[in-house]
Design an enzyme around this catalytic site. Sequence first.
Site, PDB file in Angstrom:
ATOM      1  CG  HIS A 199       0.408  -1.160   1.701  1.00  0.00           C
ATOM      2  ND1 HIS A 199      -0.475  -0.997   2.748  1.00  0.00           N
ATOM      3  CD2 HIS A 199       1.281  -0.142   1.796  1.00  0.00           C
ATOM      4  CE1 HIS A 199      -0.149   0.090   3.430  1.00  0.00           C
ATOM      5  NE2 HIS A 199       0.925   0.618   2.865  1.00  0.00           N
ATOM      6  CG  ASP A 228      -2.526  -3.208   4.243  1.00  0.00           C
ATOM      7  OD1 ASP A 228      -1.493  -3.768   3.834  1.00  0.00           O
ATOM      8  OD2 ASP A 228      -2.707  -1.978   4.182  1.00  0.00           O
ATOM      9  N   GLY A 307       4.040   7.646   4.657  1.00  0.00           N
ATOM     10  CA  GLY A 307       5.181   7.086   5.353  1.00  0.00           C
ATOM     11  C   GLY A 307       4.794   6.419   6.655  1.00  0.00           C
ATOM     12  CB  SER A 309       1.991   2.282   5.228  1.00  0.00           C
ATOM     13  OG  SER A 309       0.959   2.867   4.501  1.00  0.00           O
ATOM     14  CB  SER A 324      -4.264   0.159   6.287  1.00  0.00           C
ATOM     15  OG  SER A 324      -4.508  -0.095   4.912  1.00  0.00           O
TER      16      SER A 324
END
Length: 353
Positions: A199, A228, A307, A309, A324
């Site tokens: 993402h 992801d 923040g 991810s 994720s």
Amino acid sequence: MRRTLRARIFLSVILALPAVGLGSGTAGAVPDPVPGVTASPTQYSLDRTIEHSLGDRSAGSYLDATTGELVVTVTDAAAAEEVRAEGARAQLVEHSTAQLESAMSTLEAQAKITGTSWGIDPRVNQVVIEADQSVSASSLTQLENVAAGLGDAVTIRRVPGVFAREVVGGDAIYGGGYRCSAAFNVSKGINRYFLTAGHCTNLAATWYATPGGPPIGGRVGTSFPTNDYGIVRYRVGPQPAGVVNLYNGTYQDITSAADPIVGQAIKKSGSTTKVTSGTVTAVNVTVNYGDGPVYGMVRTTVCSAGGDSGGAHFAGSTALGIHSGSSGCRGTRGTAIFQPVREALSAYGVSVY
């Protein structure tokens, strides 16, 4: 190790996207987290070997929180003998992997509700469903009705917060107006890359170490939703080290990758919450984010925030996953989700080093 513009992007990617919540269910409050135990290289290998050999005669494995033993769930006595012969402990259970996966297929078809997730916890031989605070009363009733038809193969927990993808990371990278971080540095031949959340890589083709600075690499692959993960190839220049930032002036060398085992202790490194610790609580997890589902994920108690991810999930020198999203993190309570790293490594034909 010094951070340099091109060479030292180690860990998490975090995007400015929402974090998805998982649930403590209608069955009661979120249980207190159980400390994880350290998984050994032998246990990683044994877990994969037994899982492959038993197939549907097992419903997964986990590490005993007290003894540290690898416990393999089995559905018949013959399978139990095979497990003991391999040096693990066998536990006879009612539901097979096929039965639990069938329950998840029913949930996918009849209760695909944003703000929910479900995955297999072999410690309780159930599919544990989590519903975050965005799930309305009517949707929760729908979920409960579907779960009722599945009997004791499932349980529901209501969890605080809202499931969301999180953008911001370890050593930060920037692209498309967002800040993320690299999870792990990887290689294929003489080429060097970093993995991060899909993402994140969906948002930009070119990535930078500082806003407005020179580009450090270009996207060569991305997958979200469903998966992801994404991959960025470094531009020609100094070769980055295969380490993860521990945010105390030191770095963890990463030398291998493995699939996580329920019950094991892990760490996460990300630019917002830095290094946090927790336990793997479920595998083969489906998360219904607002902009699409992801499958085959791992649920943990490793706390995170917006923040984080793309952050690195690891245990010692072993890479386990790419951060994720999460829901309802409060200290050591809450749920965080990561993408298993071995799937990403296989998809792109790369290796940690």
